[in-house]
Each structure stands twice: as C-alpha cells, then as structure tokens.
Design a protein around this motif. Structure first.
Motif, PDB file in Angstrom:
ATOM      1  N   ALA A  31       4.865   6.724  -6.764  1.00 45.35           N
ATOM      2  CA  ALA A  31       5.149   7.781  -5.805  1.00 45.35           C
ATOM      3  C   ALA A  31       3.978   8.031  -4.872  1.00 45.35           C
ATOM      4  CB  ALA A  31       5.481   9.070  -6.542  1.00 45.35           C
ATOM      5  N   GLN A  32       4.269   8.153  -3.589  1.00 42.27           N
ATOM      6  CA  GLN A  32       3.229   8.340  -2.592  1.00 42.27           C
ATOM      7  C   GLN A  32       3.024   9.813  -2.281  1.00 42.27           C
ATOM      8  OE1 GLN A  32       1.602   5.537  -1.923  1.00 42.27           O
ATOM      9  NE2 GLN A  32       3.069   4.811  -3.450  1.00 42.27           N
ATOM     10  N   MET A  91      -3.918  10.716  -5.045  1.00 44.01           N
ATOM     11  CA  MET A  91      -2.665   9.974  -4.998  1.00 44.01           C
ATOM     12  C   MET A  91      -2.766   8.760  -5.907  1.00 44.01           C
ATOM     13  SD  MET A  91      -0.762   8.049  -1.846  1.00 44.01           S
ATOM     14  CE  MET A  91      -0.489   9.498  -0.849  1.00 44.01           C
ATOM     15  N   LYS A  92      -1.748   8.513  -6.707  1.00 50.18           N
ATOM     16  CA  LYS A  92      -1.716   7.317  -7.536  1.00 50.18           C
ATOM     17  C   LYS A  92      -1.624   6.090  -6.633  1.00 50.18           C
ATOM     18  CE  LYS A  92       1.838   8.360 -10.133  1.00 50.18           C
ATOM     19  NZ  LYS A  92       2.813   8.284 -11.254  1.00 50.18           N
ATOM     20  N   ARG A  93      -2.195   4.978  -7.109  1.00 45.12           N
ATOM     21  CA  ARG A  93      -2.131   3.773  -6.286  1.00 45.12           C
ATOM     22  C   ARG A  93      -0.756   3.132  -6.366  1.00 45.12           C
ATOM     23  NH1 ARG A  93      -4.565  -1.790  -6.185  1.00 45.12           N
ATOM     24  NH2 ARG A  93      -4.989  -2.093  -3.979  1.00 45.12           N
ATOM     25  N   GLN A  94      -0.130   3.266  -7.500  1.00 45.10           N
ATOM     26  CA  GLN A  94       1.190   2.676  -7.678  1.00 45.10           C
ATOM     27  C   GLN A  94       2.221   3.783  -7.777  1.00 45.10           C
ATOM     28  OE1 GLN A  94       1.781  -0.585  -7.923  1.00 45.10           O
ATOM     29  NE2 GLN A  94      -0.286  -1.391  -8.111  1.00 45.10           N
ATOM     30  N   GLU A  97      11.348  10.040  -3.624  1.00 44.47           N
ATOM     31  CA  GLU A  97      10.763  10.788  -4.717  1.00 44.47           C
ATOM     32  C   GLU A  97      10.964  12.266  -4.442  1.00 44.47           C
ATOM     33  OE1 GLU A  97       8.773   9.503  -7.270  1.00 44.47           O
ATOM     34  OE2 GLU A  97       7.969  11.360  -8.101  1.00 44.47           O
ATOM     35  N   TYR A 142      -6.268   6.954  -5.373  1.00 45.76           N
ATOM     36  CA  TYR A 142      -7.023   7.277  -4.176  1.00 45.76           C
ATOM     37  C   TYR A 142      -7.351   8.767  -4.188  1.00 45.76           C
ATOM     38  CZ  TYR A 142      -5.559   2.778  -2.309  1.00 45.76           C
ATOM     39  OH  TYR A 142      -5.346   1.438  -2.113  1.00 45.76           O
ATOM     40  N   GLY A 149       4.591   3.385   2.957  1.00 44.27           N
ATOM     41  CA  GLY A 149       4.394   4.268   1.819  1.00 44.27           C
ATOM     42  C   GLY A 149       3.264   3.873   0.898  1.00 44.27           C
ATOM     43  N   ALA A 150       2.520   2.847   1.247  1.00 42.33           N
ATOM     44  CA  ALA A 150       1.409   2.439   0.386  1.00 42.33           C
ATOM     45  C   ALA A 150       0.385   3.558   0.288  1.00 42.33           C
ATOM     46  CB  ALA A 150       0.751   1.180   0.950  1.00 42.33           C
ATOM     47  N   SER A 151      -0.220   3.703  -0.872  1.00 45.32           N
ATOM     48  CA  SER A 151      -1.067   4.863  -1.099  1.00 45.32           C
ATOM     49  C   SER A 151      -2.360   4.824  -0.315  1.00 45.32           C
ATOM     50  CB  SER A 151      -1.339   5.045  -2.589  1.00 45.32           C
ATOM     51  OG  SER A 151      -1.679   3.820  -3.175  1.00 45.32           O
ATOM     52  N   TYR A 186       7.701  13.113   4.634  1.00 42.49           N
ATOM     53  CA  TYR A 186       7.419  13.964   3.471  1.00 42.49           C
ATOM     54  C   TYR A 186       7.551  15.440   3.863  1.00 42.49           C
ATOM     55  CZ  TYR A 186       4.763   9.632   2.630  1.00 42.49           C
ATOM     56  OH  TYR A 186       4.379   8.315   2.520  1.00 42.49           O
ATOM     57  N   GLN A 243      -1.283   9.835   5.520  1.00 41.26           N
ATOM     58  CA  GLN A 243      -0.181  10.723   5.859  1.00 41.26           C
ATOM     59  C   GLN A 243      -0.674  11.669   6.953  1.00 41.26           C
ATOM     60  OE1 GLN A 243       1.736  12.615   2.491  1.00 41.26           O
ATOM     61  NE2 GLN A 243       1.750  10.712   1.313  1.00 41.26           N
ATOM     62  N   SER A 261       9.810  12.938  -0.657  1.00 47.06           N
ATOM     63  CA  SER A 261       9.501  11.853   0.269  1.00 47.06           C
ATOM     64  C   SER A 261      10.800  11.131   0.610  1.00 47.06           C
ATOM     65  CB  SER A 261       8.471  10.889  -0.317  1.00 47.06           C
ATOM     66  OG  SER A 261       8.955  10.323  -1.522  1.00 47.06           O
TER      67      SER A 261
END
Lengths: 115, 115
Positions: free
Chosen positions: A100-101, A95-98, B56, A33, B98-100, B33, B104, B48
């Motif tokens: 760490a957020q 931000m990666k989709r999978q 993380e 994202y 926490g889904a990307s 975070y 936030q 996080s």
C-alpha cells in the motif's frame, strides 16, 4: 501497524540559526521510506526530503538534511541557516516500500522562524 | 508549476447531509489519494485510487464514503450522511505512479464542518 511520533508540537528559532526537528517511528518492516513534508500557512504540503531505509547515507537537500538512525528508529530533520520562509508545520511520514502506498504521518511540529 | 487543487476550501453542512469534496489532480498523474486531519490530530490515510478502482482503503473509509473519477480531470470524495465526527480537513493527493519512492503531491485541503 506503523506509528510515527513527533514529540515537539512547537519550536521557535531566530533567523539564520540551525534547528532540528525530531521524529521517531515504529515498524516491523525492513524496507520503507521516510519523508519530511512542509506545510506553510494556508498552503499545501510539499515534500522537503526523502530517505530510503536501505540507504545508509543520510539524505540532503540544500539546507535540509536528515539524521537517520535505523536501529533507533529515529529520523530527525535539520534545517541549517533557517529563513523566514521556513516557517511552517512540518510532518514526518512513513511509507512501506512494498504494498500500500499510504503515508503514515506524525502529529506535526509547528516551526516559527523569528526575524 | 502544476498543482493539485481542491474545492471548496471550506464546506459547512448539517449532520445527515451528503457532501462531495472535489479535487483536480495533476494532469499526468495516475494515482490519487484522500487523507483527512481532524483538528489537533494526525493526518490519516483514507483511500487510494488507481485505474478507476480503489487500491487500498483504511478502516475509516466505511460505507458512508465513496470516491469517483467522474471525468478525466476530477477526483471526488462523497460522504453520504455526514456525522459530527466527520468534521476535519480533507486533503487530496496525487502521484505519477504508486511506487513508494514516488512523491505524492498534496492539495491545499477542504475544511469540512458538520453542524
């Protein structure tokens, strides 16, 4: 590791003009994202617009739109009919989709809208 | 509209002292975070936190740093023995999950000055 680069430290335009802020990024991820956050003076960062990398259509939110070029790893923000309230620091973020957020930010662009 | 709040807005401390930065996330949010921004540099992810555990952390977040949710509302960042290079703006953020693709929400930040 991902990196995000904003090459314009400062920009200034007249009210009602259109302005484009640049952002490039580097990643080996395929699903991710991209975000533009706005931070007005002495206020918190707020999300302006979000783009999902697997969607080809560019995101639009009222006067804000993006030009997402996945192959070029470019993600610019266009503000149409700029208003005095658009004066702020603008951050591009990844931000990666999978996994760490965590958001990975660019250096920011300070945008000033002049009356 | 609910907001993330942070206290204090500015903290000045002597090198070697412990500091605790406080954040009140949005009440129904589950993920928290901390980010920091050294003057003139990028906003960087620190840690996080979810379900009373660190999910993380970055390489910046060494043994001098800790986070805690001491009660149902506060989320704290402790720096045990501050160094000059810890001087920065510290931002707290929270998200519903926490889904990307989940936004936030950021607080206004605490400016930490280490003398």
């Amino acid at each position: 590791a991902q990196t995000v680069t904003q090459s314009q430290p400062e920009m200034s335009v007249q009210e009602a003009e259109t302005v484009t802020l640049s952002c490039t990024y580097d990643t080996s991820e395929n699903n991710y994202y991209l975000f533009w956050y706005k931070q007005p003076p002495s206020r918190q960062m707020i999300l302006v617009i979000r783009q999902e990398a697997y969607k080809q259509q560019n995101a639009t939110e009222n006067r804000f739109s993006v030009n997402f070029q996945k192959a070029a790893k470019s993600f610019s923000l266009k503000i149409s009919d700029s208003q005095l309230g658009d004066t702020a620091m603008y951050f591009c973020a990844f931000m990666k989709r999978q996994g760490a957020q965590k958001l990975v930010f660019g250096q920011g662009t300070r945008l000033t809208i002049n009356p | 509209e609910p907001e993330v709040t942070q206290t204090p807005s500015h903290q000045v401390t002597q090198m070697g002292q412990e500091v605790i930065l406080r954040c009140v996330p949005i009440s129904n949010h589950l993920y928290f975070y901390w980010y920091r921004q050294i003057l003139g540099q990028k906003v960087e992810f620190l840690v996080s936190f979810y379900n009373n555990e660190i999910s993380e952390k970055s390489e910046i977040f060494d043994d001098q740093f800790s986070v805690e949710r001491p009660d149902g509302s506060n989320f704290t960042l402790k720096i045990r023995s501050t160094k000059l290079e810890d001087s920065a703006m510290y931002f707290c953020a929270s998200s519903v999950w926490g889904a990307s693709d989940n936004e936030q929400f950021f607080g206004p930040g605490t400016r930490l000055t280490v003398l």
